[in-house]
Design a protein around this motif. Structure first.
Motif, short mmCIF file in Angstrom:
data_model
loop_
_atom_site.label_atom_id
_atom_site.label_comp_id
_atom_site.label_asym_id
_atom_site.label_seq_id
_atom_site.Cartn_x
_atom_site.Cartn_y
_atom_site.Cartn_z
N THR A 1 0.86 -1.14 -0.01
CA THR A 1 -0.02 -0.14 -0.14
C THR A 1 0.88 1.29 -0.08
O THR A 1 2.10 1.11 0.45
N PRO A 2 0.43 2.45 -0.51
CA PRO A 2 0.97 3.78 -0.39
C PRO A 2 1.66 4.00 1.13
O PRO A 2 2.70 4.45 1.47
N GLU A 3 0.70 3.53 1.99
CA GLU A 3 0.98 3.75 3.57
C GLU A 3 2.39 2.89 3.91
O GLU A 3 3.38 3.52 4.56
N THR B 1 5.24 4.61 2.14
CA THR B 1 5.89 5.59 2.57
C THR B 1 6.49 5.32 3.90
O THR B 1 7.79 6.06 4.22
N ALA B 2 6.13 4.58 4.78
CA ALA B 2 6.77 4.05 6.04
C ALA B 2 8.39 3.52 5.63
O ALA B 2 9.15 3.57 6.48
N ASP B 3 8.67 2.99 4.55
CA ASP B 3 9.86 2.51 4.22
C ASP B 3 10.83 3.87 4.20
O ASP B 3 12.02 3.62 4.29
N PHE C 1 10.07 7.19 5.39
CA PHE C 1 9.78 8.41 6.21
C PHE C 1 9.11 7.70 7.72
O PHE C 1 8.33 6.86 7.38
N PRO C 2 9.44 8.31 8.61
CA PRO C 2 10.19 9.56 9.03
C PRO C 2 11.74 9.21 8.96
O PRO C 2 12.54 10.20 9.19
N ALA C 3 12.54 8.17 8.67
CA ALA C 3 13.70 7.88 8.66
C ALA C 3 14.67 9.01 7.79
O ALA C 3 15.47 9.43 8.25
N THR C 4 13.84 9.38 6.49
CA THR C 4 14.73 10.25 5.75
C THR C 4 14.81 11.79 6.19
O THR C 4 15.65 12.26 6.23
#
Length: 409
Positions: free
Chosen positions: A82-84, A87-89, A91-94
């Protein structure tokens, strides 16, 4: 929003040359951020390491910048993520990586879209790969922007990430890169000069988006790509900057890059201009400065020392420790490296100098063990090859800073 202009630009994209990150020439100069004998002049080399002027074609990460994530699927594959999840891959890490690297001076705010947008053609039809055919790449970008157009107000964003379905059969993770347009597209009064095409698998390579976003801020590739694609890619800088390798054990940006991006104050850069002996105290590069309004203290001191060695070259030194983005570092000490402002991205604009050329360290973890033990340790000295320059890491202070003796001549 002026959708007509964006559609027209997207429709004409096949007539443009979509240049990979190694192809954009130097852009206009903005106000000179730095002066002095150690501030190398920016050259026409792509992603020049010169920092006397800022390349106005790139956003400068000294404020909050907003990034949109557009998720693209294909008719030949139903997404399994999913896009969610994607995204977690990233952010917020970056965002945290940049917050630590910039000492809180820069904030990257993601704005992920919530739905998959289907491309008009199968993933295999675009022939996605690292050395992408210009026509196929242009077709992909034309279709992606056309699909995203009705759902995206590009005028709101400083950075555009086009994230492909990682499980589609034609997606190749090696094709993840920044693509620059030879002529910017324009929408909502905003030039779209580049996009980040993301083809990473799920989960992705560590720090990959930090690396690609570094290109968005005019930083070069620091790895060495062998002509035949074989051999070591990390011989220039090893683990020591994310622009060399996203897998590095000490991936924080070099002090030179932090100076270029505006994250180091001029008072934190020591320019060594005289012959004889100069003594310096270098704080670890990762040490955060004191809070705004607080007295000058730990974290506000010198973090980078520079010696001019030629019209377009310097030797730089900085202390690298175990904090911040370097928490997994293999070694700590005083790191010495050369910087050339006339060398293009991928052509060795930065090269780490190995204070222990006969040994290596952290085999199996380091991306290039011969440079993993490159820093000068406490009580050690190093003579820079080809220069009348000797550097001695004399001791450590109670706060963890390094006392360094630099002898010129």
């Amino acid at each position: 929003m002026d959708k007509t202009r964006l559609r027209a630009a997207a429709a004409a994209l096949t007539a443009l040359t979509a240049l990979a990150a190694t192809g954009l020439v130097a852009g206009p100069a903005a106000a000179a951020p730095y002066a002095g004998p150690c501030a190398l002049e920016r050259s026409s080399a792509h992603h020049s390491e010169g920092l006397d002027t800022w390349n106005g074609a790139y956003p400068r990460p000294l404020k909050t910048l907003n990034a949109v994530l557009v998720f693209l699927s294909f008719p030949d594959s139903a997404p399994r993520t999913t896009p969610e999840e994607l995204t977690a891959d990233y952010f917020p890490a970056t965002s945290r990586f940049f917050d630590r690297a910039s000492y809180g001076k820069f904030s990257l705010v993601p704005h992920p879209q919530r739905q998959w947008l289907e491309m008009p053609r199968d993933s295999t039809s675009y022939d996605i790969r690292r050395d992408w055919n210009a026509a196929d790449r242009s077709a992909y970008l034309r279709d992606a922007l056309k699909v995203a157009d009705p759902h995206t107000d590009f005028g709101k964003y400083d950075v555009v990430y086009l994230v492909a379905d990682p499980d589609a059969p034609g997606v190749d993770s090696d094709a993840t890169k920044v693509v620059n347009f030879d002529r910017p597209m324009r929408a909502d009064g905003t030039d779209i000069r580049r996009v980040v095409t993301v083809f990473e698998q799920h989960p992705p390579d560590r720090n990959v988006l930090a690396h690609e976003t570094g290109h968005v801020f005019d930083l070069p590739d620091l790895y060495h790509r062998p002509s035949d694609g074989k051999g070591d890619w990390d011989t220039y800088v090893g683990d020591w900057d994310v622009m060399g390798s996203q897998f590095g054990l000490a991936p924080d940006f070099f002090g030179w890059h932090k100076w270029k991006l505006g994250w180091l104050d001029p008072r934190q850069v020591a320019c060594v201009t005289r012959t004889g002996t100069t003594r310096l105290t270098l704080e670890p590069l990762s040490t955060a400065p004191s809070a705004a309004g607080a007295p000058f203290g730990t974290g506000d001191g010198t973090k980078l020392a520079v010696l001019r060695t030629g019209p377009s070259s310097v030797v730089a030194l900085e202390a690298r420790g175990t904090g911040g983005n370097d928490s997994t570092t293999c070694n700590q000490g005083v790191l010495v490296y050369r910087v050339r402002s006339d060398a293009s991205s991928g052509a060795g604009p930065v090269q780490v100098l190995d204070a222990h050329p006969g040994t290596e360290a952290c085999y199996g973890d380091s991306v290039y063990p011969p440079l993993a033990d490159a820093p000068i340790g406490a009580g050690e000295s190093f003579t820079v090859p080809g220069e009348r320059l000797r550097i001695e890491a004399e001791d450590r202070t109670a706060s963890g800073a390094w006392t360094v003796k630099v002898t010129v001549g």
